[in-house]
Scaffold this active site. Structure first.
Site, PDB file in Angstrom:
ATOM      1  N   ASP A  26       0.858  -1.182   0.000  1.00 34.02           N
ATOM      2  CA  ASP A  26       0.000   0.000   0.000  1.00 34.02           C
ATOM      3  C   ASP A  26       0.902   1.242   0.000  1.00 34.02           C
ATOM      4  OD1 ASP A  26      -2.158   1.684  -0.053  1.00 34.02           O
ATOM      5  OD2 ASP A  26      -3.181   0.823   1.663  1.00 34.02           O
TER       6      ASP A  26
HETATM    7  C1  BGC Z   1      -5.076   3.233   0.129  1.00 32.52           C
HETATM    8  C2  BGC Z   1      -5.217   2.178  -0.937  1.00 32.52           C
HETATM    9  C3  BGC Z   1      -5.111   2.807  -2.303  1.00 32.52           C
HETATM   10  C4  BGC Z   1      -3.790   3.529  -2.395  1.00 32.52           C
HETATM   11  C5  BGC Z   1      -3.546   4.156  -3.740  1.00 32.52           C
HETATM   12  C6  BGC Z   1      -3.860   4.128  -0.084  1.00 32.52           C
HETATM   13  O1  BGC Z   1      -3.889   5.225   0.753  1.00 32.52           O
HETATM   14  O2  BGC Z   1      -5.014   2.606   1.389  1.00 32.52           O
HETATM   15  O3  BGC Z   1      -6.430   1.495  -0.772  1.00 32.52           O
HETATM   16  O4  BGC Z   1      -5.244   1.841  -3.292  1.00 32.52           O
HETATM   17  O5  BGC Z   1      -3.766   4.554  -1.419  1.00 32.52           O
HETATM   18  O6  BGC Z   1      -4.307   5.276  -3.942  1.00 32.52           O
END
Ligand code: BGC
Length: 738
Positions: free
Chosen positions: A267
């Site tokens: 993530d």
């Molecule tokens: C989130 C993810 C997301 C990623 C990309 C993160 O802050 O937890 O779910 O896919 O950002 O935007």
């Protein structure tokens, strides 16, 4: 019949890569290999263009200008030494331009086919500008409505989340990822993020392994079995090990137990965050920990870029380790057909908001709305008996708020609001007066109340459209209270004082504690954040063109203090019962401790939820009868055939979601009081009956025991089939073998 596919056979341990991919990796230098493991922010800068030309970027995220995407792909495929195209990632969560209901709303539809169609549309709109990878579905089991990200989930149940997750994956990925309208999906967030303490986003999670395997992992296993292209390691800290540095999760379970061949992406900056968690002392240690644990690609932070060479030179990692990660990335690029795309050609004209797609958005919104209350059959409204309707509330005519959280690319001007839809559907037949009531859902000002009350007094019926603005749910948007925010309750009370019939339409990103207002309104339609076509869908339901058929994918508590409250709880040694329950207001002074029933409950609220999992009313009236099983005992290799008659004794044709639950009465570990196993959405005309059939296999009764083995245990089971998780009609059978 919808059931999860959690028990398919494991795939072969050694994944075969194509000749193209293996040849390519043999020609790559170290810098190029490490580059493939890096995902960077997309942009139109000179720096990024140079890096892509050097072949040191594997993927970009959050670039949505089709010209920039095409430019970067041209550089990657034509100017870089080996011509490796880019993975272009974006959060396409519940629509790209055409926005569908939030995932929690989609789950309330219990309609996997529609979810698949919606994901197909979302993917194809995104693909039309060059995106080839979405970070969805989010299949975190969510038992805590305070957590803002519950909006992005499919709710609290492992089977429902598995079925919905797999449908979404199939919608995004299609039969063949090479087709230009399909994009790679990502099962996230592996794993346990939904259990963050008190629902505060990013907080610690503590999930015992047995619970993890029986409740939290099944949707991910189903996603892996369905061939999801990628997994995302969660931000969260599971039992002391943040997921992006958790080798047990990423290697022991995902790679070794499940034989998952696809790519694991971290993530957002979660590798760098290992240091902030206090798991590592330096960025280099973070890089090593995540690399060793099993993360293939680093999202946005750059510890891999900065430190893998040093780690290799120090002998802490090997080039083969790097290769195995690069291979998974190249493999996905190949599966997506990126090596065959002619990026010299002009980009296709993007296709957004096609009429047929808007119709699917409307259907999904329609099926996701849950009718929670309908006193005196206030709904559906009968326009021929009405002269005027007062539509009141800050969400009745707000195209932006109805879209919900995580809609980076949604455009409010394409939304059809409830007010506009009602006006269009009713034409001149009924006068519609509108008042906003409050400046927004959180406001405490009462300046707009007087006008609302006046309109209510002048109208035959009031449609109040309240709830939460989209900013109140989603990532980093958790709440400690779950009431209708601001002065909404007061507005309801003042309008109720007019004595008019009130239909309350709620748009929100999570379950709310509605107990204080249920007796102030006649009907409650819970519409989640319904997306672009929310207005027409709700209008159709209010006017009785269609019957509500959504069912709750998550329990609605009476009070925040009941959380976590979910239907598939354990029985406990002292379960609460009606006869034992006594509210503290009724306890005589100086009562002895033992007079209170000694049951697992609170003194200041009933032990039941306000609305249970699976609940949802209809304009039809469904009666369940004749629950029959074809056998009393189930042997190895056999299946249990279940039949039930469902009759619609109401006046409206309607759809119903027929739900099958079981309880394993005795287990080597305690088992939930009820577990959803399968469900079917059916349509029954007024006055007609249908015999609904299910087939249950012993594998669906298996669970993880104390030794963390997936096993069947012989013994008695209860089985229910009904329109919610609180059914009475029960049968019994016995499983004969372990
Ligand atoms: C989130 C993810 C997301 C990623 C990309 C993160 O802050 O937890 O779910 O896919 O950002 O935007």
């Amino acid at each position: 019949m919808h059931k999860p596919s959690t028990f398919s056979s494991p795939k072969s341990a050694v994944h075969q890569y194509s000749k193209r991919v293996t040849e390519l990796i043999s020609r790559m230098n170290l810098q190029e290999k490490i580059g493939q493991l890096s995902q960077v922010m997309g942009n139109d800068s000179q720096q990024l263009a140079e890096d892509v030309a050097k072949g040191i970027v594997g993927s970009v995220i959050n670039e949505v200008d089709p010209k920039t995407i095409l430019k970067l792909q041209r550089i990657a495929s034509q100017k870089s030494r080996l011509g490796i195209p880019l993975l272009v990632g974006r959060d396409v969560i519940h629509g790209f331009k055409t926005i569908f209901p939030i995932p929690l709303g989609q789950a309330a539809s219990w309609d996997p086919e529609l979810i698949k169609l919606a994901a197909g549309i979302a993917g194809s709109e995104a693909a039309s500008i060059g995106i080839n990878w979405t970070f969805a579905p989010m299949i975190d089991i969510s038992r805590d409505p305070r957590w803002g990200r519950i909006a992005e989930s499919f709710g609290e149940d492992p089977v429902l989340s598995s079925v919905m997750g797999v449908s979404m994956i199939k919608g995004f990925q299609g039969e063949n990822l090479k087709k230009s309208n399909y994009i790679a999906a990502c099962a996230k967030h592996f794993v346990g993020y939904g259990a963050s303490e008190s629902g505060r986003d990013y907080c610690t999670t503590n999930i015992p392994e047995n619970e993890l395997r029986n409740i939290y992992l099944p949707p991910f296993k189903a996603a892996a079995d369905a061939g999801v292209a990628s997994f995302m390691s969660s931000f969260s800290d599971l039992d002391g090990l943040p997921a992006s540095g958790n080798k047990w999760l990423l290697d022991t379970i995902l790679r070794k137990e499940w034989q998952y061949p696809g790519l694991v992406v971290s993530d957002w900056e979660s590798i760098a965050q290992l240091q902030i968690h206090g798991l590592t002392a330096t960025p280099q240690e973070s890089a090593f920990t995540a690399f060793d644990a099993g993360v293939d690609m680093e999202m946005v932070s750059h510890t891999y870029r900065d430190h893998l060479t040093t780690l290799l030179n120090a002998g802490k990692i090997t080039e083969q380790d790097i290769d195995s990660k690069v291979l998974r990335i190249l493999d996905l690029k190949e599966k997506l057909g990126l090596f065959e795309v002619d990026f010299t050609a002009d980009a296709n004209q993007p296709v957004f908001y096609a009429n047929k797609d808007l119709e699917i958005a409307k259907q999904l919104a329609l099926k996701s709305c849950v009718l929670l209350q309908n006193n005196n059959q206030t709904l559906p409204l009968h326009p021929d008996q009405l002269n005027s309707i007062a539509v009141i509330g800050p969400l009745a005519n707000d195209g932006y708020e109805q879209l919900g959280t995580w809609i980076f690319d949604g455009e409010a001007e394409y939304s059809v609001t409830l007010l506009n839809a009602l006006r269009r559907d009713l034409g001149d037949a009924v006068e519609i007066k509108f008042a906003k009531g409050m400046t927004n859902t959180r406001s405490y000002g009462t300046d707009l109340f007087a006008e609302s009350i006046r309109l209510a007094e002048q109208s035959d019926v009031v449609i109040l459209c309240l709830g939460e603005e989209s900013i109140l749910s989603g990532e980093a948007h958790s709440r400690a209270e779950l009431n209708l925010p601001g002065n909404q309750q007061l507005l309801i009370e003042e309008i109720a004082a007019t004595g008019k019939s009130i239909v309350l339409v709620i748009m929100a990103g999570r379950p709310l504690t509605l107990e204080p207002i249920v007796d102030k309104v006649d009907s409650i339609l819970f519409a989640w954040h319904p997306g672009t076509m929310g207005g027409p869908a709700i209008s159709e339901l209010l006017l009785g063109v269609s019957s509500p058929s959504g069912k709750l994918p998550v329990t609605f508590p009476r009070k925040v203090g009941q959380i976590p409250i979910y239907y598939n709880q354990k029985h406990t040694g002292k379960p609460s019962t009606e006869s034992q329950f006594i509210h503290m207001d009724n306890i005589p002074e100086r009562s002895p401790q033992t007079s209170l029933g000694m049951a697992a409950t609170h003194l200041d609220t009933h032990f039941s939820p306000l609305y249970e999992f699976g609940f949802g009313l209809s304009y039809g009236r469904f009666e369940y009868s004749n629950l029959t099983l074809d056998k009393k005992s189930l042997d190895r290799g056999e299946k249990l055939h279940i039949k039930i008659t469902v009759k619609n004794t109401g006046k409206y044709n309607a759809e119903e979601v027929v739900q099958l639950y079981i309880r394993d009465l005795v287990g080597s570990v305690t088992r939930p009081v009820k577990e959803l196993k399968q469900f079917k959405r059916i349509c029954i005309n007024a006055g007609s009956s249908q015999v609904v059939e299910f087939e249950l296999a012993p594998t669906e009764l298996a669970f993880y025991n104390r030794n963390m083995e997936l096993t069947n245990e012989a013994g008695k089971f209860h089985l229910w089939v009904s329109g919610s998780s609180s059914s009475e009609l029960m049968a019994e059978f016995e499983l004969t073998h372990d």
